[in-house]
Design a protein around this motif. Sequence first.
Motif, mmCIF file in Angstrom:
data_model
loop_
_atom_site.group_PDB
_atom_site.id
_atom_site.type_symbol
_atom_site.label_atom_id
_atom_site.label_comp_id
_atom_site.label_asym_id
_atom_site.label_seq_id
_atom_site.Cartn_x
_atom_site.Cartn_y
_atom_site.Cartn_z
ATOM 1 N N ALA A 1 30.303 22.254 42.315
ATOM 2 C CA ALA A 1 30.731 21.779 43.634
ATOM 3 C C ALA A 1 32.241 21.650 43.679
ATOM 4 O O ALA A 1 32.882 21.976 44.684
ATOM 5 N N PHE A 2 32.813 21.192 42.601
ATOM 6 C CA PHE A 2 34.263 20.988 42.585
ATOM 7 C C PHE A 2 34.991 22.331 42.707
ATOM 8 O O PHE A 2 35.972 22.449 43.437
ATOM 9 N N TYR B 1 32.305 26.799 54.309
ATOM 10 C CA TYR B 1 33.712 26.775 54.712
ATOM 11 C C TYR B 1 34.548 27.727 53.875
ATOM 12 O O TYR B 1 35.586 28.201 54.320
ATOM 13 N N ARG C 1 31.622 24.855 64.455
ATOM 14 C CA ARG C 1 32.530 24.678 63.335
ATOM 15 C C ARG C 1 33.283 25.950 62.980
ATOM 16 O O ARG C 1 34.243 25.904 62.252
ATOM 17 N N ALA D 1 34.564 16.552 37.156
ATOM 18 C CA ALA D 1 35.666 17.410 36.739
ATOM 19 C C ALA D 1 36.549 16.683 35.730
ATOM 20 O O ALA D 1 36.927 17.245 34.698
ATOM 21 N N VAL E 1 30.281 11.007 47.581
ATOM 22 C CA VAL E 1 29.776 12.260 47.008
ATOM 23 C C VAL E 1 30.937 13.043 46.410
ATOM 24 O O VAL E 1 30.847 13.593 45.306
ATOM 25 N N PHE E 2 32.037 13.069 47.166
ATOM 26 C CA PHE E 2 33.193 13.801 46.666
ATOM 27 C C PHE E 2 33.713 13.171 45.369
ATOM 28 O O PHE E 2 34.060 13.884 44.425
ATOM 29 N N PHE F 1 34.820 23.516 46.183
ATOM 30 C CA PHE F 1 35.774 22.730 46.967
ATOM 31 C C PHE F 1 37.180 23.329 46.855
ATOM 32 O O PHE F 1 37.878 23.508 47.858
ATOM 33 N N LEU G 1 26.460 19.042 49.198
ATOM 34 C CA LEU G 1 27.885 19.250 49.475
ATOM 35 C C LEU G 1 28.309 20.674 49.103
ATOM 36 O O LEU G 1 29.087 21.307 49.832
ATOM 37 N N MET H 1 36.797 19.171 56.375
ATOM 38 C CA MET H 1 36.341 18.438 55.197
ATOM 39 C C MET H 1 35.565 17.204 55.642
ATOM 40 O O MET H 1 34.499 16.896 55.109
ATOM 41 N N ILE I 1 31.858 14.459 42.346
ATOM 42 C CA ILE I 1 32.214 15.756 41.769
ATOM 43 C C ILE I 1 33.604 15.697 41.133
ATOM 44 O O ILE I 1 33.848 16.334 40.126
ATOM 45 N N ALA I 2 34.494 14.894 41.716
ATOM 46 C CA ALA I 2 35.815 14.752 41.099
ATOM 47 C C ALA I 2 35.667 14.108 39.715
ATOM 48 O O ALA I 2 36.312 14.507 38.743
ATOM 49 N N TYR J 1 27.604 23.020 52.037
ATOM 50 C CA TYR J 1 28.538 22.913 53.159
ATOM 51 C C TYR J 1 29.896 23.502 52.790
ATOM 52 O O TYR J 1 30.527 24.188 53.587
ATOM 53 N N LEU J 2 30.343 23.211 51.586
ATOM 54 C CA LEU J 2 31.654 23.703 51.180
ATOM 55 C C LEU J 2 31.649 25.236 51.048
ATOM 56 O O LEU J 2 32.617 25.899 51.426
#
Lengths: 209, 466, 316
Positions: free
Chosen positions: B270-271, B90, A208, A44, A36-37, B274, B83, B287, A40-41, B86-87
């Motif tokens: 989302a980025f 945080y 958390r 970008a 998932v990460f 993050f 995501l 993370m 998004i990367a 959740y981010l």
Amino acid sequence: MAGSAAVLEDDSLLSRLDRTLLKLESFLALLSGIGVFALIAMAAISVGGRNLFNAPLPGYVDWIEQAMPLIAFMGISLVQREGGHIRMDIVVSRFRGRALWAVEFLGVFLILVLMVMLVWGTYSHFQRSFDWAAPMWSRDSSIDIGIPLWPAKLLAPVAFSVLSVRLVLQLWGYGRALVLGLDNPVAVPMIQDVAEQAAAEARQLDGRE
Amino acid sequence: MDSITIGLWVTAGMLVLVVLGMRVAFAAGLAGLIGLFMIFWSKKGFDPEDIGWAVTVAVKTAGQVPHSKVSSQALSLIPTFILIGYLAYYAGLTRALFEAAKRWIAWVPGGLAVSTVFATAGFAAVSGASVATAAVFARIAIPEMIAIGYNKRFAAGVVAAGGTLASLIPPSAILVIYAIIVEQDVGKLLLAGFIPGAFSAVVYAALIIGIAMVFKNVGPAVKGFTWRERLVALPPALPIVAVVVIIVFFVYNPFGDAWGTPTEGGALGAFVVFLMALARGMRWGEMKSALIETAKLTAMIFTIIWGVLIYVRFLGFADLPGAFSDWITSLTMPPMLILICILLAYAVLGMFMDAIGMLVLTLPVVYPAVMALNGGEAVAAADSAFGMSGTMCAIWFGILVVKMAEFCLITPPIGLNCFVVAGVQPDLSVQDVFRGVTPFFIADGITIALLVAFPAIVLYLPSLAG
Amino acid sequence: ATEWNASVWGKRRAFTEHVEKLAELVSEKTDGEFTINVSYGGLSKPRENLDGIEIGAFEMAQFCAGYHADKNPSITVLELPFLGVNTLEEEVAVSHAVYDHPAVADDLGRWNAKLLMTSPMPQYNIVGTGDPRDELAEFDGMRVRATGGLGEAFKTVGGVPTSVPATEAYNAMESGVVDTVAFAPHAHLSFGTINRADWWTANLNPGTVNCPVVVNVDAYEALSPEHKEALDSSVDEAIAHYVDNYNQLLKRWEDVLEEKGVTKVEISDEQLDAFRAKAADPIREQWIADMSAQGLPAQELYDIVVTTLQEQRAGN
Ligand code: NA
Ligand code: NA
């Protein structure tokens, strides 16, 4: 919701197997999260590349489609361990003791039948895209930049096989509880009413902060 | 046995399994597999010699569905939206929003509750999941409301209802799921959700103010914030504006020269969140749990999606949607009455089902029927039953259905938002929350009636997009 | 009675008219004893229609070669840029000549599929926003939505192929993610790209996609001789109906261009020759080298295209 119900543990072989499999399941879920990460990367990079350098990421759509099976399938077994796949438990939550274990056993058995069939079906889907004799072993490729599809297709039978192993452990757990008439069996998600489950979820969030 | 009969039997069997507590995704997958087998076997006249062939073809056909259906760029929005939520947590965005809303608008009657509604609406602009929104705000907003003398049931009801805004105001996982099932443009649907979402928030706020004015002890106003205090509360909440601006630029494209497509916009939002979470000192441990939580929720949603789509593939072979649609269009009732019946059926079904499961199960059959009712996919507004083109009808019905699905999240006996709120606040029982949320049924009823009566509320923005 | 399922996708449109016509003709000729039920997307995803044929889930299907070059390498010859095909009739002749080659039959035979007929598509000319681009130099840095071999072709003159799904092509144009989109006219109409366009290249003719209709070999062999005859004898008439219908659509295309105020860009012969020299030759040579390495008679397949095209023109 994918709330996690409690899974009891002890020193029995079943419980040890449960925890060993859990390690694998957690690793696979982490892979999915990293996927998932990556998504998004990639966005970008693609947007930045296009707007700043007029150099869009070639095959951006193809790569997303490749990443999706990783994201979608790899957490399936962890969710099953924790009893997180959605169901209606209005009826089930009224059962207690052996009656409950019998219903759960039957439910898990039906899922196992389905998943074994789907391991076969998804493997055959993979096999049609794979050819030892072809360049990059590929007999099916993506539309835009021609990436071989077999690695992504292979992920489904892999994830479903892990889930099948999990289901066998759960059958064992429920079967044991059914035969021995246990109140608190190990290695299976304990039924909680939805409120309790939500409380568990909330505690998890609290931990958390 | 003809294919329609097989379709009805298999569907009935699936519903029995679901009621008995089998996980919805697998019950649907199993029903689909068995249905496919019956269809293929029936082609061979149920000859016992052909059982093996029929099993093989059914298994291989079902085995295509998971990879095939999941490998979609549009569906990639779902894990992205999860995501983000959740981010954002945080990154401390939730608390910052609530604090700012409190200092600016809590001076009205029922002020803190109104602030909560607008803070949830603001958070909805970055969060794609209702239940997550309710969980987060239950922990921040309820204690403050109780502390200044709010009725605790009412405070809980406000948060449970406010959480539902996340699925109308884009980004929204459930709107994406609708768009995928009915094969409509995701961007236009997300666009369409904006005004009804904001409209719902206003109706909620009006209701709260009304209640607070009639029952003085329900929720006092909070006054006395200085302008200085108000202004310093803004910067911490500003990052959310940055994310909203990004999403607005990609999804709504206001100046005709934006930076990308809607799917890229979601991912880029989302980025940015993050990066903010990183700036706030998020470590690998946090993370990692954000990633695993995202993976779990994603796996759960996708299992439902492909499980139900195996069943839908079987429906395709049985041609059941066609038959249902023929039946609906053959009814002699006025189309609007049929539509209202369908919405009421969703309200009843939603009492017992989860929102996503309900949509994925019903839409493959109901959606074609509604489209046919309006006069077909390609109908022009002038010739249609509801006075709108096929594309617009798809968007309008989508928003109505998603609003119904959100309504389900707060109706007893299975109202997930209420369970989550009760779970977060141990001194509140689920019954308390359900009682506290009851006034909001009226608000939702009014909202849905207005959306049905004035489709322009839904269709104004998408029609601008051409 | 024999009942077949045919898996196509989208809605009923010009692109599926030959399948509909075939179903109609076959049913007529056999007094309803042999029926073909055309399903729009209910049985499979378009990219997996060949898989469904191999499995035996349905008996007839339509797909496009470029969706998955590795599944059907042999017929990708028909998607090479600048083959010089100008009309639908030529496209039919060229496609069917290639389909008749034994190596192609073997290639599709791996999917238990037999090629029945093609779905001829006009050239994928581009629509664009801003000032018309009618010289090669203006293609430099142009972000173009074009897949596969077409994308490669634009790359040779400095174009930047950009991935967006067909359904997002309109958004991509509107938001400036792409400057131009390459589609057949009917797709420019149905995906709305024509509504954003300022110009359209009338004679660039960079190439097209090849979308055959296939049948499952076992199901075909299991047909009674009368039913087989009914099917085989209906292909030409179905194709004729398709071409006729599509040509009417192309006539309407001209009206649409005028109505929307879209400029028709004619590119000069010198510019076209320069483009062909840069794009067509290297890409074709690469294709022949790659396919020969896979054991396909690549040169022969390409030659069939060229000679069939010459014959077709000589005959007219
Ligand atoms: Na939202
Ligand atoms: Na409910």
